[in-house]
Scaffold this motif. Structure first.
Motif, PDB file in Angstrom:
ATOM      1  N   GLU A   1      50.131 -52.433 -31.871  1.00 14.45           N
ATOM      2  CA  GLU A   1      49.141 -53.508 -31.914  1.00 14.45           C
ATOM      3  C   GLU A   1      49.830 -54.873 -31.767  1.00 14.45           C
ATOM      4  OE1 GLU A   1      45.729 -52.680 -34.804  1.00 14.45           O
ATOM      5  OE2 GLU A   1      46.756 -54.405 -35.692  1.00 14.45           O
ATOM      6  N   GLU A   2      50.923 -55.041 -32.515  1.00 12.64           N
ATOM      7  CA  GLU A   2      51.651 -56.308 -32.471  1.00 12.64           C
ATOM      8  C   GLU A   2      52.282 -56.535 -31.093  1.00 12.64           C
ATOM      9  OE1 GLU A   2      54.185 -56.885 -35.840  1.00 12.64           O
ATOM     10  OE2 GLU A   2      55.286 -58.517 -34.883  1.00 12.64           O
ATOM     11  N   ALA A   3      52.837 -55.466 -30.529  1.00  9.88           N
ATOM     12  CA  ALA A   3      53.460 -55.600 -29.207  1.00  9.88           C
ATOM     13  C   ALA A   3      52.421 -55.980 -28.151  1.00  9.88           C
ATOM     14  CB  ALA A   3      54.164 -54.295 -28.836  1.00  9.88           C
ATOM     15  N   HIS A   4      51.207 -55.440 -28.293  1.00  9.18           N
ATOM     16  CA  HIS A   4      50.144 -55.790 -27.348  1.00  9.18           C
ATOM     17  C   HIS A   4      49.802 -57.265 -27.431  1.00  9.18           C
ATOM     18  CE1 HIS A   4      48.725 -52.582 -24.894  1.00  9.18           C
ATOM     19  NE2 HIS A   4      48.702 -51.719 -25.899  1.00  9.18           N
ATOM     20  N   THR A   5      49.794 -57.795 -28.651  1.00 10.65           N
ATOM     21  CA  THR A   5      49.517 -59.214 -28.824  1.00 10.65           C
ATOM     22  C   THR A   5      50.628 -60.065 -28.215  1.00 10.65           C
ATOM     23  OG1 THR A   5      48.711 -58.480 -30.959  1.00 10.65           O
ATOM     24  CG2 THR A   5      48.682 -60.837 -30.563  1.00 10.65           C
ATOM     25  N   LEU A   6      51.876 -59.648 -28.439  1.00 13.68           N
ATOM     26  CA  LEU A   6      53.015 -60.430 -27.943  1.00 13.68           C
ATOM     27  C   LEU A   6      53.203 -60.303 -26.437  1.00 13.68           C
ATOM     28  CD1 LEU A   6      55.616 -59.583 -30.738  1.00 13.68           C
ATOM     29  CD2 LEU A   6      54.689 -61.861 -30.255  1.00 13.68           C
ATOM     30  N   PHE A   7      52.942 -59.106 -25.910  1.00 10.78           N
ATOM     31  CA  PHE A   7      53.197 -58.830 -24.478  1.00 10.78           C
ATOM     32  C   PHE A   7      51.947 -58.213 -23.852  1.00 10.78           C
ATOM     33  CE2 PHE A   7      56.953 -57.888 -27.132  1.00 10.78           C
ATOM     34  CZ  PHE A   7      57.745 -58.963 -26.785  1.00 10.78           C
ATOM     35  N   PRO A   8      50.886 -59.032 -23.689  1.00  7.04           N
ATOM     36  CA  PRO A   8      49.572 -58.482 -23.347  1.00  7.04           C
ATOM     37  C   PRO A   8      49.530 -57.713 -22.017  1.00  7.04           C
ATOM     38  CG  PRO A   8      49.546 -60.890 -23.355  1.00  7.04           C
ATOM     39  CD  PRO A   8      50.877 -60.479 -23.862  1.00  7.04           C
ATOM     40  N   ASP A   9      50.376 -58.065 -21.065  1.00  4.24           N
ATOM     41  CA  ASP A   9      50.229 -57.436 -19.751  1.00  4.24           C
ATOM     42  C   ASP A   9      51.199 -56.286 -19.531  1.00  4.24           C
ATOM     43  OD1 ASP A   9      48.320 -59.385 -19.222  1.00  4.24           O
ATOM     44  OD2 ASP A   9      49.901 -60.804 -18.619  1.00  4.24           O
ATOM     45  N   ARG A  10      51.911 -55.911 -20.568  1.00  2.23           N
ATOM     46  CA  ARG A  10      52.944 -54.891 -20.378  1.00  2.23           C
ATOM     47  C   ARG A  10      52.417 -53.493 -20.670  1.00  2.23           C
ATOM     48  NH1 ARG A  10      56.804 -56.938 -17.176  1.00  2.23           N
ATOM     49  NH2 ARG A  10      57.410 -59.016 -17.875  1.00  2.23           N
ATOM     50  N   ARG A  11      53.031 -52.518 -19.992  1.00  2.59           N
ATOM     51  CA  ARG A  11      52.655 -51.120 -20.225  1.00  2.59           C
ATOM     52  C   ARG A  11      53.434 -50.611 -21.431  1.00  2.59           C
ATOM     53  NH1 ARG A  11      54.457 -49.415 -14.380  1.00  2.59           N
ATOM     54  NH2 ARG A  11      56.089 -50.830 -15.098  1.00  2.59           N
ATOM     55  N   ILE A  12      52.707 -50.243 -22.463  1.00  3.66           N
ATOM     56  CA  ILE A  12      53.330 -49.844 -23.724  1.00  3.66           C
ATOM     57  C   ILE A  12      53.003 -48.374 -24.003  1.00  3.66           C
ATOM     58  CG2 ILE A  12      53.404 -50.281 -26.218  1.00  3.66           C
ATOM     59  CD1 ILE A  12      52.589 -53.173 -25.575  1.00  3.66           C
TER      60      ILE A  12
ATOM     61  N   GLU B   1      61.377 -42.375 -17.767  1.00  4.99           N
ATOM     62  CA  GLU B   1      62.519 -42.245 -16.860  1.00  4.99           C
ATOM     63  C   GLU B   1      62.265 -42.946 -15.540  1.00  4.99           C
ATOM     64  OE1 GLU B   1      63.596 -38.098 -15.954  1.00  4.99           O
ATOM     65  OE2 GLU B   1      63.051 -37.783 -18.055  1.00  4.99           O
ATOM     66  N   GLU B   2      61.027 -42.764 -15.019  1.00  2.00           N
ATOM     67  CA  GLU B   2      60.756 -43.273 -13.682  1.00  2.00           C
ATOM     68  C   GLU B   2      60.200 -44.688 -13.709  1.00  2.00           C
ATOM     69  OE1 GLU B   2      58.546 -40.032 -11.962  1.00  2.00           O
ATOM     70  OE2 GLU B   2      60.309 -38.714 -12.107  1.00  2.00           O
ATOM     71  N   GLY B   3      60.268 -45.326 -14.857  1.00  2.38           N
ATOM     72  CA  GLY B   3      59.972 -46.752 -14.932  1.00  2.38           C
ATOM     73  C   GLY B   3      58.497 -47.106 -14.949  1.00  2.38           C
ATOM     74  N   ARG B   4      57.628 -46.171 -15.322  1.00  2.00           N
ATOM     75  CA  ARG B   4      56.203 -46.484 -15.377  1.00  2.00           C
ATOM     76  C   ARG B   4      55.788 -47.040 -16.734  1.00  2.00           C
ATOM     77  NH1 ARG B   4      56.221 -41.981 -11.939  1.00  2.00           N
ATOM     78  NH2 ARG B   4      56.090 -40.527 -13.680  1.00  2.00           N
ATOM     79  N   VAL B   5      56.767 -47.312 -17.581  1.00  2.00           N
ATOM     80  CA  VAL B   5      56.507 -47.869 -18.908  1.00  2.00           C
ATOM     81  C   VAL B   5      57.448 -49.061 -19.093  1.00  2.00           C
ATOM     82  CG1 VAL B   5      56.695 -47.413 -21.379  1.00  2.00           C
ATOM     83  CG2 VAL B   5      55.865 -45.614 -19.843  1.00  2.00           C
TER      84      VAL B   5
END
Ligand SMILES: [Zn+2]
Ligand SMILES: [Zn+2]
Length: 723
Positions: A492-503, A525-529
């Protein structure tokens, strides 16, 4: 002529064997699997000894062995191993045998079928059906799913065409357990240090006989490639290899690497195998048709036809200790099995257990050190973030400095891992109005909020309940507050800090299936996160090429537990998880959020001084006579009635035979005083290193007072858990 009598061990909670008459037509040998009558039922057993002398007159009271079973006999080596483990762990021999007889049930597996075009076109033609006819016009066999996919239709359309007789269903043979690995499929490119270690291990396999090698290499130094060469040599000798892994379900990467080296995947053995697959694997291992088994600790009890090598990967991992049923440590018992079988064993780790390190330093084990990362990558640099001085604002858990570093790393195109070894949303929920804490009704433990599942869960007994609408004590509504972080809250906190990132959150309780898990690891591994948030699940053995940054949210988490191995465990876990960073390109960085940056564990991590950590830890163990400088056993007495449980534990302590070599401590209430409604009292037994603690315990417990009611006594030799 005297009737022949055999002793049969049955897989139930008994130490002794039963005598049976051996009908001549059965032609029994020691090790044979047999069906015998036991009470009113029939059970599977193993002939444990032959030509047993029996008092005259007793013959007629014995029953006959009913039949021999169509399985390969258990070899002497495995039978000795069962006896050894039972004797050492004070477990009933029948329970240890049961682990060797987990052979599942032979029979047809879920049938694999394929379809192909065979009959006349259907009466009613539709565009979908026409697409199927076209797609399958090559006459090749396809599974229903493949046919549907190739034609772009649903499987319902395929089923319809089967019903009409246009498509024919053909049964396929089951997939083989494993195909023959080729030791020369792809020769590896090894670095100088890897080659040196490889030569020694190859030599050990070539020569045969019992040897223990510690493959001690920093994370990313290519230990796997090295022991693969020992396996290759074992395959050339036409003998079997066993690779024990802590988390077999999570090792898709390992299986792929194995296939790249040997052309095929190895056989797998773990609890997720279906019963039929298990049966075929068990039989193939016993028949010598399988060359390499990769398995969880239970693979140690398989009936190998000709075991030639054991590898214990991540040998320090606590998962190797089985905590229920037979309390055995799979790494230690693997060494025993290697000794009985007279074969080499390789223990592999970047952070060896203190026990293993002491054995290596004293020359009992040979140590093969790999001090450089493969491909010349540096080990990650590590810094502390002092939570006392630069902690996050209240209710937040990612310090501002760490957030800034993550942001920069993501902008560079790197991945970041935020590590927190705590499942769920929050470890404690309390009422803001009255201070009431949500506790498990069965245990002396808080309920953990799992918001993804909308449930409160007890991590000790599995009790679950939906969050209450109102406080059970003061009836206030919407008064509950979460205290402390779990991975879900961190997300939840990471979403607030980095809203556009794939978590992506990785936690054992969120895994729907092993297949899904393996896909998620592939996504990383393949960088989709961009940001991985994970528990210890991510610490083990994975190789994430784009990961260069690891932030440990609470580095102190494991230190306050009162466990004699707390420092070792914390050091190993943090070293492993930070070791995920910077394995391919760029410099890996690790950040430890901690309240005690001066703690020896943090200091050793930051200074990258592993030897300093082992020196201080080994010195402390020696001073306190803790393992491996002394021996420990734990006796846990539990019961629904507190006084009865405590009373029994006290009586037990009172009758302990006196000797200068042993001290009995307690009983004391266990740190987790109640679990599943049972009160828990523990006695700790400490002895000198070379003392036969198992024999002494057996003598003591033979004098134990009768247990009344539901009182249970759980004996754990070499305990790993002190909760
Ligand atoms: Zn309240
Ligand atoms: Zn509970």
């Amino acid at each position: 002529m005297a009737q022949r009598i055999v002793d049969v061990l049955v897989p139930v909670a008994l130490d002794h064997t039963y005598s049976y008459r051996a009908p001549p037509e059965l032609d029994l040998s020691v090790g044979d699997l047999v069906a015998v009558p036991l009470g009113k039922a029939e059970t599977v057993g193993v002939v444990w000894s032959d030509n047993v002398p029996v008092r005259p007159g007793l013959h007629n009271r014995l029953k006959d062995v009913d039949a021999t079973l169509d399985y390969p006999p258990l070899r002497e080596e495995l039978r000795s191993f069962v006896d050894w483990v039972a004797n050492y762990t004070l477990s009933p021999r029948g329970m240890v045998l049961r682990m060797a007889l987990r052979m599942g049930e032979l029979g047809p597996e879920r049938e694999r079928v394929a379809v192909r075009l065979s009959g006349p076109p259907p009466q009613r033609m539709t565009p979908a059906r026409r697409r199927v006819m076209t797609a399958l016009s090559d006459g090749l066999l396809r599974t229903k799913a493949e046919a549907a996919k190739d034609a772009g239709v649903s499987t319902g359309v395929i089923d319809g065409l089967v019903d009409e007789g246009t498509l024919e269903v053909v049964a396929l043979p089951p997939e083989p357990v494993a195909r023959q690995p080729d030791p020369d499929y792809r020769a590896p490119e090894l670095t100088g240090p890897q080659r040196m270690a490889t030569d020694i291990l190859r030599g050990a396999v070539k020569q045969g006989g019992y040897t223990v090698d510690l493959l001690d290499g920093v994370t990313g130094s290519g230990k796997t490639e090295v022991y693969f060469e020992a396996i290759a040599e074992t395959i050339r000798k036409r003998r079997q290899s066993l690779v024990l892994m802590p988390e077999i379900a999570l090792t898709a990467q390992f299986l792929d690497r194995f296939a790249q080296r040997f052309g095929v995947r190895p056989a797998e053995w773990h609890s997720e195998l279906g019963s039929r697959r298990r049966a075929r694997t068990w039989n193939a291992v016993a028949a010598g048709e399988v060359n390499v088994v990769v398995g969880a600790r239970s693979a140690l009890f398989l009936p190998y036809a000709d075991l030639g090598l054991i590898v214990v990967d991540e040998e320090h991992d606590a998962v190797y200790k089985q905590e229920d049923g037979v309390h055995y440590h799979a790494r230690d018992m693997a060494v025993v099995r290697a000794r009985i079988a007279d074969i080499p064993i390789v223990l592999s780790s970047a952070t060896p257990s203190v026990e293993t390190m002491v054995n290596a330093r004293r020359g009992r084990y040979r140590r093969l050190a790999l001090t450089q990362r493969f491909g010349g990558q540096s080990e990650p640099a590590i810094e502390a973030i002092d939570l006392k001085r630069e902690g996050p604002p209240r209710g937040r858990f990612i310090a501002p400095r760490l957030a800034g570093i993550v942001k920069t790393a993501l902008e560079r195109g790197d991945q970041a891992l935020l590590f927190l070894n705590r499942r769920g949303y929050a470890p404690l929920t309390l009422c803001r109005a009255c201070g009431f804490r949500l506790n498990c009704p069965n245990c002396d433990a808080w309920l953990v909020d799992h918001r993804f599942k909308r449930q409160l869960v007890c991590h000790h007994c599995g009790f679950t309940t939906p969050p209450p609408a109102a406080c059970p004590k003061c009836h206030a509504t919407e008064s509950f507050v979460a205290c402390g972080p779990g991975v879900e809250r961190l997300e939840e906190e990471a979403h607030t800090l980095f809203p556009d990132r794939r978590i992506l959150v990785l936690s054992s309780d969120l895994i729907a299936s092993i297949e899904r898990m393996r896909e998620e690891f592939r996504d990383i591994e393949e960088g989709r996160v961009d940001i991985v948030i994970g528990t210890q699940l991510v610490a083990k053995g994975h190789h994430f090429p784009k990961l260069n940054l690891v932030g440990v949210i609470d580095a102190d988490l494991g230190l306050g537990s009162g466990d004699p191995r707390a420092a070792e465990r914390t050091f190993q876990l943090l070293h492993q998880v930070i070791g995920r960073a910077g394995r391919e390109e760029g410099r890996g960085m690790g950040y430890l959020q901690t309240h005690q940056p001066e703690h020896p564990v943090m200091q050793a991590l930051i200074a990258q001084d592993r030897e300093a950590f082992y020196n201080s830890e080994i010195a402390a163990r020696e001073r306190l006579h803790y393992p491996p400088f002394g021996r420990l056993a734990s006796l846990l007495v539990t019961g629904a009635d507190k006084h009865a449980a405590e009373g029994f534990a006290r009586k037990l302590a009172m009758i302990a035979p006196h000797t200068d070599d042993v001290r009995v401590l307690g009983p004391a209430e266990a740190p987790l005083a109640v679990v599943r409604g049972r009160h828990r009292f523990r006695l700790m037994v400490k002895s000198a290193r070379n003392f036969d603690l198992s024999a002494w315990l057996r003598g003591w417990l033979a004098q134990a007072p009768k247990r009344k009611g539901d009182i249970k006594l759980d004996v754990d030799v070499d305990p790993q858990s002190f909760l």
